[in-house]
Design a protein around this motif. Sequence first.
Motif, PDB file in Angstrom:
ATOM      1  N   ARG A  16       0.846  -1.192   0.000  1.00  0.00           N
ATOM      2  CA  ARG A  16       0.000   0.000   0.000  1.00  0.00           C
ATOM      3  C   ARG A  16       0.881   1.242   0.000  1.00  0.00           C
ATOM      4  N   TYR A  17       0.281   2.378  -0.421  1.00  0.00           N
ATOM      5  CA  TYR A  17       0.977   3.650  -0.351  1.00  0.00           C
ATOM      6  C   TYR A  17       0.985   4.170   1.087  1.00  0.00           C
ATOM      7  N   HIS A  18       1.888   5.088   1.350  1.00  0.00           N
ATOM      8  CA  HIS A  18       1.988   5.694   2.671  1.00  0.00           C
ATOM      9  C   HIS A  18       0.637   6.324   3.040  1.00  0.00           C
ATOM     10  N   PRO A  19       0.209   6.216   4.321  1.00  0.00           N
ATOM     11  CA  PRO A  19      -1.104   6.762   4.715  1.00  0.00           C
ATOM     12  C   PRO A  19      -1.285   8.236   4.362  1.00  0.00           C
ATOM     13  N   ALA A  20      -0.213   9.041   4.467  1.00  0.00           N
ATOM     14  CA  ALA A  20      -0.334  10.463   4.111  1.00  0.00           C
ATOM     15  C   ALA A  20      -0.597  10.628   2.622  1.00  0.00           C
ATOM     16  N   VAL A  21       0.048   9.797   1.799  1.00  0.00           N
ATOM     17  CA  VAL A  21      -0.173   9.842   0.351  1.00  0.00           C
ATOM     18  C   VAL A  21      -1.606   9.449   0.028  1.00  0.00           C
ATOM     19  N   ARG A 226      -9.671  -7.745 -13.421  1.00  0.00           N
ATOM     20  CA  ARG A 226      -8.422  -8.438 -13.108  1.00  0.00           C
ATOM     21  C   ARG A 226      -8.384  -8.930 -11.669  1.00  0.00           C
ATOM     22  N   LYS A 227      -9.206  -8.322 -10.803  1.00  0.00           N
ATOM     23  CA  LYS A 227      -9.312  -8.712  -9.400  1.00  0.00           C
ATOM     24  C   LYS A 227      -7.943  -8.726  -8.705  1.00  0.00           C
ATOM     25  N   ASP A 228      -7.154  -7.664  -8.936  1.00  0.00           N
ATOM     26  CA  ASP A 228      -5.838  -7.569  -8.298  1.00  0.00           C
ATOM     27  C   ASP A 228      -5.844  -6.604  -7.108  1.00  0.00           C
ATOM     28  N   ASN A 229      -7.048  -6.191  -6.672  1.00  0.00           N
ATOM     29  CA  ASN A 229      -7.211  -5.321  -5.505  1.00  0.00           C
ATOM     30  C   ASN A 229      -6.385  -4.043  -5.631  1.00  0.00           C
ATOM     31  N   LEU A 230      -6.444  -3.426  -6.804  1.00  0.00           N
ATOM     32  CA  LEU A 230      -5.680  -2.203  -7.027  1.00  0.00           C
ATOM     33  C   LEU A 230      -6.129  -1.074  -6.097  1.00  0.00           C
ATOM     34  N   LEU A 231      -7.432  -0.967  -5.861  1.00  0.00           N
ATOM     35  CA  LEU A 231      -7.930   0.103  -5.007  1.00  0.00           C
ATOM     36  C   LEU A 231      -7.421  -0.035  -3.576  1.00  0.00           C
ATOM     37  N   GLY A 232      -7.127  -1.272  -3.170  1.00  0.00           N
ATOM     38  CA  GLY A 232      -6.603  -1.482  -1.823  1.00  0.00           C
ATOM     39  C   GLY A 232      -5.245  -0.842  -1.617  1.00  0.00           C
ATOM     40  N   ARG A 233      -4.488  -0.671  -2.707  1.00  0.00           N
ATOM     41  CA  ARG A 233      -3.182  -0.012  -2.608  1.00  0.00           C
ATOM     42  C   ARG A 233      -3.316   1.449  -2.210  1.00  0.00           C
ATOM     43  N   MET A 234      -4.430   2.074  -2.605  1.00  0.00           N
ATOM     44  CA  MET A 234      -4.665   3.485  -2.294  1.00  0.00           C
ATOM     45  C   MET A 234      -5.694   3.599  -1.170  1.00  0.00           C
ATOM     46  N   TRP A 235      -5.486   2.788  -0.133  1.00  0.00           N
ATOM     47  CA  TRP A 235      -6.343   2.849   1.041  1.00  0.00           C
ATOM     48  C   TRP A 235      -5.505   2.563   2.271  1.00  0.00           C
ATOM     49  N   GLY A 237      -4.269   0.765   5.770  1.00  0.00           N
ATOM     50  CA  GLY A 237      -4.116  -0.595   6.253  1.00  0.00           C
ATOM     51  C   GLY A 237      -2.655  -0.979   6.369  1.00  0.00           C
ATOM     52  N   ARG A 238      -2.422  -2.224   6.616  1.00  0.00           N
ATOM     53  CA  ARG A 238      -1.056  -2.727   6.756  1.00  0.00           C
ATOM     54  C   ARG A 238      -0.313  -2.620   5.423  1.00  0.00           C
ATOM     55  N   ARG A 239       0.857  -1.985   5.431  1.00  0.00           N
ATOM     56  CA  ARG A 239       1.592  -1.712   4.191  1.00  0.00           C
ATOM     57  C   ARG A 239       2.477  -2.868   3.767  1.00  0.00           C
TER      58      ARG A 239
END
Length: 241
Positions: A16-21, A226-235, A237-239
């Motif tokens: 995941r991206y940094h929480p501030a990002v 594609r079901k690769d949970n791309l949106l989860g990267r920009m949310w 949670g545990r990085r």
Amino acid sequence: MTAIAANSTTNPAPTRYHPAVVALHWVIALLIVVTAYLAIGGGEEGRRLGGATIAGLPILGIHMILGILVLVLLVVRLVIRWRTRQPAWATVGSPILDKVGVVTHWGLYILTFAITITGLILALQTNRLSRVFTPSSAARNQFASGQQQPGQLPPGGQSQPGQSLPFGQFQGGEFPRGGSEGGFARGSFSRGGGFFLGAFHGLSWTLLLLLIVLHVAAALYHQFLRKDNLLGRMWFGRRFA
């Protein structure tokens, strides 16, 4: 080679991206939508004359304030992103589409900077920005319905031949003489300056909104096809797995 492999194993890329990002991404996205709506949602009077208001504040003024806020937050987000580790680039398995994704991301940044910077220049040139932050009633009245703003062409048919207009106003189809109106430097709002920036500002908005639609469509394609949970990267949670 062994050392590189060992380092990638012990220090993997985040998922995941940094929480501030992440927070700045969604805040900036919301501000862009609201700012775009204010640019087109105030009616002809609100767009040209600044007469329409929200809670007593001119729509034009709110539009400018939010635009400046977007510019500041975008710079902060880029600094944080460059100084923190990022997830690996998401691929769709096609080199061409992957390049389109890269170009789209850079285009979003470039157009957002172009819109906010040209908007700020126009606000300073036409003296609108100072009037937004001026508490005097005289300054606020310049946003009232029917008051022509510096650098704006008056609606057609308002002036008659031989009729003198108040200082700073000019006939439809003409440009301000010498650019000395409104307290800004002589010549700073010229035929090749302010009006060109205004057209570029509007065109950049159109291109940015088109790229946003493409960006959202690509994110939904990743998430649901594609079901690769791309949106989860920009949310949040545990990085790291």
